[in-house]
Design an enzyme around this catalytic site. Sequence first.
Site, PDB file in Angstrom:
ATOM      1  N   MET A 223       6.913   4.773 -10.590  1.00 49.77           N
ATOM      2  CA  MET A 223       8.108   3.617  -9.311  1.00 49.77           C
ATOM      3  C   MET A 223       8.917   3.036 -11.040  1.00 49.77           C
ATOM      4  O   MET A 223       8.553   3.037 -11.617  1.00 49.77           O
ATOM      5  CB  MET A 223       7.272   2.316  -9.350  1.00 49.77           C
ATOM      6  CG  MET A 223       7.952   1.433  -8.702  1.00 49.77           C
ATOM      7  SD  MET A 223       7.338  -0.016  -7.497  1.00 49.77           S
ATOM      8  CE  MET A 223       6.558  -0.213  -8.572  1.00 49.77           C
TER       9      MET A 223
ATOM     10  N   HIS B 205       2.703   2.558 -17.926  1.00 50.63           N
ATOM     11  CA  HIS B 205       2.147   1.446 -17.845  1.00 50.63           C
ATOM     12  C   HIS B 205       1.077   1.168 -17.340  1.00 50.63           C
ATOM     13  O   HIS B 205       0.514   1.372 -16.848  1.00 50.63           O
ATOM     14  CB  HIS B 205       3.507   0.961 -16.257  1.00 50.63           C
ATOM     15  CG  HIS B 205       4.859   1.021 -17.406  1.00 50.63           C
ATOM     16  ND1 HIS B 205       5.235   1.604 -16.299  1.00 50.63           N
ATOM     17  CD2 HIS B 205       5.629   1.941 -18.021  1.00 50.63           C
ATOM     18  CE1 HIS B 205       7.363   1.989 -16.518  1.00 50.63           C
ATOM     19  NE2 HIS B 205       6.807   2.072 -18.207  1.00 50.63           N
TER      20      HIS B 205
ATOM     21  N   ASP C  19      12.037   3.023 -15.238  1.00 51.89           N
ATOM     22  CA  ASP C  19      11.664   3.167 -16.879  1.00 51.89           C
ATOM     23  C   ASP C  19      11.907   4.777 -17.683  1.00 51.89           C
ATOM     24  O   ASP C  19      10.900   5.409 -17.015  1.00 51.89           O
ATOM     25  CB  ASP C  19      10.846   2.975 -17.427  1.00 51.89           C
ATOM     26  CG  ASP C  19       9.733   2.640 -18.833  1.00 51.89           C
ATOM     27  OD1 ASP C  19      11.648   2.186 -19.559  1.00 51.89           O
ATOM     28  OD2 ASP C  19       9.130   2.733 -19.008  1.00 51.89           O
TER      29      ASP C  19
ATOM     30  N   SER D  66       3.976   6.096 -15.103  1.00 54.49           N
ATOM     31  CA  SER D  66       3.918   4.250 -14.278  1.00 54.49           C
ATOM     32  C   SER D  66       2.294   4.827 -12.869  1.00 54.49           C
ATOM     33  O   SER D  66       1.522   5.495 -13.731  1.00 54.49           O
ATOM     34  CB  SER D  66       4.733   3.574 -14.034  1.00 54.49           C
ATOM     35  OG  SER D  66       4.675   2.404 -13.244  1.00 54.49           O
ATOM     36  N   THR D  67       3.422   4.170 -11.947  1.00 55.00           N
ATOM     37  CA  THR D  67       1.936   4.596 -11.034  1.00 55.00           C
ATOM     38  C   THR D  67       1.763   6.174 -10.926  1.00 55.00           C
ATOM     39  O   THR D  67       3.067   7.481 -10.589  1.00 55.00           O
ATOM     40  CB  THR D  67       3.118   3.968  -9.477  1.00 55.00           C
ATOM     41  OG1 THR D  67       3.420   2.874 -10.143  1.00 55.00           O
ATOM     42  CG2 THR D  67       2.443   4.260  -8.375  1.00 55.00           C
TER      43      THR D  67
END
Length: 365
Positions: free
Chosen positions: A295, A202, A298, A176-177
């Site tokens: 972050m 993401h 997930d 993600s991030t």
Amino acid sequence: MQRVRVLVIDDSALVRKLLSTMLACDPAIEVVGVAADPLIAREKIKQLEPDVLTLDVEMPRMDGLTFLENLMRLRPMPVVMVSSLTQQGAEVTLRALELGAVDFFTKPSNDLASTFAAGAQEICAKVKLAALTRPRVRTIVRKLEVAPRLSADAVLPRAQTPDSRGGSRIIAIGASTGGTEAIRVVLEAMPPDAPPILITQHIPAAFSGPFAARMDNCSAMRVCEARDGQPIQHGHAYIAPGSQHLLAMWDGARYVCRLHDGPPVNRHKPSVDVLFRSVAATVGAPAIGALLTGMGDDGARGLAEMREGGAMTLVQDEASSVVWGMPGAAWKLGAASEMLPLDHIAARLLELARQPIARAMRAVT
């Protein structure tokens, strides 16, 4: 609690005013200044010492990417890009993430006031998260030297139909991030005959296609945005579309990509947990899972399911992660057997992939 000090950089007076108003509404954020271009911003950074910058791309005197590249070389600090949600905006934003930006906020093309107000919570959350990150300069990766390897097919074709199910390595990666840059580091080090890689990052729908194309340009593997029913093949990496879940499925003869338009899972679509669960159920012990920077949590439970099914699993370490949320959650859950710095992950994935599959199969029998 000390507030996050933000400098807003944008050539539009309206955008500067709207962003400043939105950010100032959060009691944990203080807008210490605004700048109409990077040259003004350079002086204000020295004077005001902000914690985070919001940065536009198209500005007079110096574009945002040039400024960002210079900033990350001379004075690395957290930057959130403010970019238009267009094909060109997506390309530029991905380049900014490669150069060291932490995250991005999409700038609408019309009805600025109402749309920006609706996104106030999002931009404030991104700025506060950015303040907690450790800016990283683009990692230069030395590609692994892998000698060409021929199979017996070069001499004599195999006559019988192989039983592919349970007999092939598949690598599943979630992020993600900070993940767009972390995935680049991994894919850049992969040889052209690497095991197939399924990736859930993401990312908004408008960005996943350009992101896949960018990864294809920097990797020896063939990288694409996954299509429903697409065969999963060696030397290929498949990136989940920004609006659909990616699953690995068996169609009776081979592994294929399946896209699912179900609801968000863990508030994400695509979701890493969905990918990992499908790989755990369909591929089982021969699979390899890796959870990178991001972050939230997930992917943590999905990675645990992969490990319980006999798959080999690993996570990125805290020091090399932009945000150690997802890999940290997986590690605390016991979902991974190894924790490695980012620049060691590609080599380790290849090492694990070279291990005899029978060994992995025995581990769960």
